[in-house]
Design a protein around this motif. Structure first.
Motif, mmCIF file in Angstrom:
data_model
loop_
_atom_site.group_PDB
_atom_site.id
_atom_site.type_symbol
_atom_site.label_atom_id
_atom_site.label_comp_id
_atom_site.label_asym_id
_atom_site.label_seq_id
_atom_site.Cartn_x
_atom_site.Cartn_y
_atom_site.Cartn_z
ATOM 1 N N ALA A 1 63.383 56.714 64.487
ATOM 2 C CA ALA A 1 63.818 55.639 63.601
ATOM 3 C C ALA A 1 63.294 55.833 62.185
ATOM 4 O O ALA A 1 62.262 56.484 61.970
ATOM 5 N N LEU A 2 64.017 55.252 61.252
ATOM 6 C CA LEU A 2 63.608 55.194 59.847
ATOM 7 C C LEU A 2 63.748 53.762 59.375
ATOM 8 O O LEU A 2 64.700 53.066 59.742
ATOM 9 N N PHE A 3 62.799 53.317 58.560
ATOM 10 C CA PHE A 3 63.004 52.066 57.835
ATOM 11 C C PHE A 3 63.202 52.427 56.374
ATOM 12 O O PHE A 3 62.366 53.122 55.780
ATOM 13 N N VAL A 4 64.298 51.956 55.793
ATOM 14 C CA VAL A 4 64.675 52.332 54.431
ATOM 15 C C VAL A 4 64.734 51.099 53.545
ATOM 16 O O VAL A 4 65.396 50.107 53.868
ATOM 17 N N CYS A 5 64.024 51.174 52.420
ATOM 18 C CA CYS A 5 64.124 50.154 51.375
ATOM 19 C C CYS A 5 64.929 50.733 50.216
ATOM 20 O O CYS A 5 64.585 51.803 49.687
ATOM 21 N N ILE A 6 66.003 50.047 49.821
ATOM 22 C CA ILE A 6 66.785 50.462 48.659
ATOM 23 C C ILE A 6 66.014 49.996 47.420
ATOM 24 O O ILE A 6 66.017 48.829 47.059
ATOM 25 N N ALA A 7 65.302 50.945 46.796
ATOM 26 C CA ALA A 7 64.272 50.611 45.803
ATOM 27 C C ALA A 7 64.714 50.889 44.373
ATOM 28 O O ALA A 7 63.908 51.238 43.519
ATOM 29 N N ASP A 8 65.990 50.700 44.107
ATOM 30 C CA ASP A 8 66.527 51.062 42.799
ATOM 31 C C ASP A 8 66.262 50.021 41.720
ATOM 32 O O ASP A 8 66.322 50.329 40.528
ATOM 33 N N ASP A 9 65.945 48.777 42.104
ATOM 34 C CA ASP A 9 65.917 47.702 41.111
ATOM 35 C C ASP A 9 64.849 46.671 41.459
ATOM 36 O O ASP A 9 65.150 45.508 41.714
#
Length: 448
Positions: A386-394
């Motif tokens: 598994a991966l936990f992904v945070c969309i950290a663009d903003d």
């Protein structure tokens, strides 16, 4: 057999350590053996993601207020006092309390009182206070101090063990300084200042060697001028790696209120804080502050009215709880920053990569910065890779966008769980899996 630290030997002899496995003992580096645990959970269900808040003032302790608290997705309150009618309502609505004032309080502050905890609060004081305590089912923990200097860590190790013996149904709660704590960062230990060390890494290492807790709790308020996303990543890296190395859980306090009364923390700013922490393996999240505590723009104002922060926090907490139904089956083993520019990571302790690869997942990108936490199952028979992904663009929520998350996972059944539900996936003939995500969103990707 590993050589045990002096503190561990003493506590073991006294019967104060409560490991879940026979090998759960500290070594000289503060490690807890083969993922064993020392601090008891007591009434806190540590198998779930617990979400807390700081402060529930007396003006917000009616039954309607406490029902609102539970409806907001709050599991526990820190800095609660021993208000029996309120605790009865906590029990009714399934909320726990970490009580302050039961034993002597302590705040390390700027370090002016460093090294004086034992003389100010000797062991006899904790015994006297415990003898006067009347238990309540809603009391999960006993607050023993906030942001201490490392000069007091050796004695705090004794205090924590003593408190957990004196209060058999509660755990002892202690919280650390953040990475941006001011003061000198050079010279040999001990040094003057809030930390008492020349580096934050040394501060955390000394905590691990001296304090027999199975968690590390700290606060980080990234919208302060001295903080910011880069230092947030640095703090997350140091704490999460220490937790991984020593077998502890990471607990973090984030901000829902703000220093500037004209600047309300947005929904996406809440998401970025929570989901970036989860990408580094956070297993408990606390928000400051629900009612008056410090700063402005709390969730409930001084008249007891819900502010605009209530619905924001309720929505984000619901997302966290929804994702955590699967997330808590895993533990973070590695975190990677993907798609960041060098400037975005300057001072963060991180080195970015263009594309994420780990042997199961390949080609993972979103066309923007993402923080990727690699996870492994922590419960027998549950989970896969598994991966936990945070969309950290903003992270400051200036220009939110829709993004396409894409990756490959050859030969695996894949799902992507977001805050609302499982995301629709698009697959093409070349093996790419794609889904639509948004700025500051968090998702759990599982390959079974």
């Amino acid at each position: 057999m590993k050589r045990l630290s002096t503190i561990a030997i003493v506590l073991s002899v006294l019967g104060m350590l409560q490991p879940t496995t026979a090998s759960a003992q500290f070594d000289e580096n503060g490690n807890l053996g083969e993922k064993g645990y020392v601090t008891k959970a007591g009434r806190m269900d540590r198998s779930k993601m617990n979400i807390g808040v700081y402060h529930l003032r007396p003006y917000a302790r009616t039954e309607a207020h406490i029902k609102d608290l539970a409806d907001c997705g709050i599991d526990f309150v820190i800095c609660m006092d021993n208000d029996r009618p309120a605790l009865d309502l906590f029990q009714k609505y399934g909320v726990g309390a970490i009580l302050s004032g039961v034993v002597p309080g302590w705040w390390g502050g700027m370090g002016d009182n460093a090294g004086t905890l034992r003389s100010v609060n000797p062991p006899s004081v904790y015994e006297e206070r415990a003898a006067k305590f009347e238990d309540h089912p809603a009391v999960w923990g006993i607050d023993i101090g906030d942001e201490p200097s490392c000069w007091d860590f050796p004695y705090y190790g004794e205090v924590l063990a003593q408190v957990e013996k004196l209060f058999p149904k509660q755990f002892a709660f202690i919280n650390l300084h953040p990475y941006y704590a001011p003061g000198p960062r050079e010279g040999e230990y001990p040094v003057k200042g809030p930390l008492g060390t020349a580096s934050y890494q040394d501060y955390v290492d000394r905590y691990c060697r001296n304090i027999p807790a199975d968690y590390i709790s700290y606060d980080f308020y990234y919208l302060q001028e001295a903080a910011g996303p880069q230092k947030a990543y640095a703090n997350l890296r140091i704490i999460s790696d220490a937790c991984l190395r020593t077998g502890r859980d990471m607990w973090i306090t984030l901000q829902v209120n703000s220093l500037d009364p004209k600047a309300w923390v947005t929904e996406n700013q809440l998401r970025w804080q929570a989901y970036s922490a989860m990408a580094y393996g956070a297993r408990s999240i606390t928000w400051a502050c629900y009612t008056a505590g410090w700063w402005d723009n709390q969730v409930v104002d001084k008249e007891g009215n819900k502010t605009q922060q209530y619905e924001k926090l309720k929505k984000v907490n619901a997302e966290i709880h929804r994702i955590s139904r699967r997330y808590m089956d895993y533990r973070r083993v590695e975190t990677t920053c993907v798609g960041f520019s060098d400037a975005m990571l300057e001072g963060s302790l991180e080195k970015g990569v263009k594309v994420y690869e780990d042997g199961v997942f390949s080609g993972l990108t979103a066309g923007c910065p993402i923080v990727v936490g690699r996870m492994e199952p922590c419960k027998a028979g549950k989970g896969g890779d598994a991966l936990f992904v945070c969309i950290a663009d903003d992270p400051t929520d200036k220009a939110p966008k829709t993004r396409t998350l894409k990756f490959k996972a050859p030969g695996r059944e894949v799902s992507v769980l977001g805050g609302d539900d499982y995301l629709p996936l698009e697959r093409d003939g070349e093996g790419w899996i794609k889904c639509t995500v948004s700025s500051c969103q968090g998702v759990l990707i599982e390959a079974l």
